[in-house]
Design a protein around this motif. Structure first.
Motif, short mmCIF file in Angstrom:
data_model
loop_
_atom_site.label_atom_id
_atom_site.label_comp_id
_atom_site.label_asym_id
_atom_site.label_seq_id
_atom_site.Cartn_x
_atom_site.Cartn_y
_atom_site.Cartn_z
N GLY A 63 52.37 64.80 -106.19
CA GLY A 63 52.70 63.45 -106.64
C GLY A 63 53.55 62.78 -105.60
N LEU A 121 55.25 58.70 -104.10
CA LEU A 121 55.27 57.23 -104.08
C LEU A 121 54.24 56.76 -103.07
CD1 LEU A 121 59.09 56.42 -103.94
CD2 LEU A 121 57.53 55.83 -105.79
N TRP A 175 48.53 50.20 -108.08
CA TRP A 175 48.48 50.88 -109.38
C TRP A 175 47.44 52.00 -109.38
CZ3 TRP A 175 51.17 50.47 -114.07
CH2 TRP A 175 52.28 49.62 -114.01
N ASN A 190 48.89 54.97 -107.54
CA ASN A 190 49.88 55.68 -108.35
C ASN A 190 49.22 56.48 -109.47
OD1 ASN A 190 52.93 55.44 -108.02
ND2 ASN A 190 52.19 53.44 -107.35
N GLN A 200 47.59 59.57 -107.80
CA GLN A 200 48.48 60.60 -107.26
C GLN A 200 49.37 61.24 -108.32
OE1 GLN A 200 50.65 59.29 -103.83
NE2 GLN A 200 51.03 61.37 -103.12
N ASN A 201 49.78 60.47 -109.32
CA ASN A 201 50.78 60.99 -110.27
C ASN A 201 50.24 61.35 -111.64
OD1 ASN A 201 53.21 60.80 -108.61
ND2 ASN A 201 52.75 58.60 -108.59
N SER A 254 59.15 62.35 -114.11
CA SER A 254 60.28 61.69 -113.46
C SER A 254 61.12 60.88 -114.43
CB SER A 254 59.76 60.73 -112.38
OG SER A 254 60.80 59.93 -111.87
N TYR A 266 54.97 53.58 -110.47
CA TYR A 266 55.28 55.01 -110.40
C TYR A 266 55.79 55.50 -111.76
CZ TYR A 266 57.79 59.30 -109.19
OH TYR A 266 58.26 60.59 -109.17
N THR A 269 53.13 55.61 -114.47
CA THR A 269 52.18 56.72 -114.39
C THR A 269 52.85 58.04 -114.76
OG1 THR A 269 52.55 56.89 -111.98
CG2 THR A 269 50.64 55.64 -112.71
N LYS A 270 54.16 58.17 -114.50
CA LYS A 270 54.86 59.39 -114.92
C LYS A 270 55.05 59.39 -116.45
CE LYS A 270 55.69 61.68 -111.02
NZ LYS A 270 54.98 62.94 -110.73
#
Ligand SMILES: NC(=O)c1ccc[n+]([C@@H]2O[C@H](COP(=O)([O-])OP(=O)(O)OC[C@H]3O[C@@H](n4cnc5c(N)ncnc54)[C@H](OP(=O)(O)O)[C@@H]3O)[C@@H](O)[C@H]2O)c1
Length: 238
Positions: free
Chosen positions: A79, A81, A99, A102, A105-106, A132, A142, A145-146
């Protein structure tokens, strides 16, 4: 019995510390990252297996999963930024790109990896995804998505629970000593992040690694569907 552990994003920072923790327990550990040279070097240093795999690419993830007949512990640490890429499109195109990067990746990295090994996870095993503190307080694309990662992890817990497998998020506060901030962390920001903790220190990668190790231990068997906050009190649930 030797456990098999897969840590995505295990070449650096939090994932690397988690891989080291399980390796110290003589588990058979596999780490991934996107850069083959970095993966090879990290795997050699840690004494674990390294597999270059972009967790957002279904083909690469399927190839990774094909290596396992059984898996005891999956840690989704990949994950970060994503950089906002300057493109030739409109301002909205740039918003969409940020978006989507993010989300990939996350969130999708964890969703795809878990789906690929779903039928190989053993009873008594666990899925741990690194979330996070940004999910709790307006962390933009970010953080959103977390937050979605935590919601997905809870639904995965419902799905896997009857098979004796837990699924949790470790929601990390500010953790120093990783590549997450890509050299952009200033002294002032560091001080501000430490100041908002109750114990007046940054988190360490070992703080997260020990929490992951506990969640995968016999003492963690009734903890599932949760977001475990490890942040020195910077965010409290009450
Ligand atoms: N550090 C913090 O303060 C903090 C706080 C809260 C949450 N987190 C979360 O903790 C996790 C680990 O981050 P970190 O702080 O340890 O940062 P890091 O040092 O940058 O480590 C990130 C790891 O993920 C890998 N990675 C990134 N995208 C990937 C992909 N698509 N496929 C496979 N591997 C990928 C990276 O390798 P490559 O780039 O070479 O692929 C690297 O191994 C992330 O999910 C991050 O969001 C960090």
């Amino acid at each position: 019995m030797t456990r098999t552990v897969l840590v995505t994003g295990g070449t650096s920072g939090i994932g690397r510390a988690i891989a080291a923790r399980f390796a110290a327990d003589r588990a058979e550990v596999f780490i991934t990252g996107r850069d083959p040279d970095t993966v090879e070097r990290a795997a050699e240093e840690l004494g674990v297996h390294g597999v270059a795999c972009d967790a957002t690419d279904p083909g690469q993830v399927a190839e990774l999963a094909a290596r396992f007949s059984e898996l005891d512990v999956l840690v989704n640490a990949a994950g970060g930024l994503p950089q906002a890429e300057p493109g030739n499109g409109s301002a909205l195109d740039a918003v969409l790109a940020l978006w989507q990067a993010n989300l990939a990746q996350n969130l999708l990295s964890a969703v795809l990896t878990a789906a690929s090994v779903r039928d190989k996870l053993t009873s008594g095993g666990c899925v741990i995804s690194i979330g996070s503190i940004g999910a709790e307080r307006g962390g933009g694309a970010y953080g959103a998505t977390k937050a979605a990662l935590a919601a997905w992890s809870a639904s995965l817990s419902r799905d896997l629970g009857p098979h004796g497998i837990t699924s949790n998020v470790i929601s990390a506060g500010y953790i120093a000593g990783t590549n997450f901030f890509r050299g952009q962390m200033t002294d002032e920001r560091h001080r501000a992040l430490v100041e908002e903790t109750h114990n007046k220190r940054p988190g360490t990668v070992e703080d997260i690694a020990e929490t992951a190790y506990f969640l995968a231990s016999p003492g963690g068997r009734h903890i599932t569907g949760q977001a475990i906050h490890v942040n020195g009190g910077a965010f409290t649930t009450r």
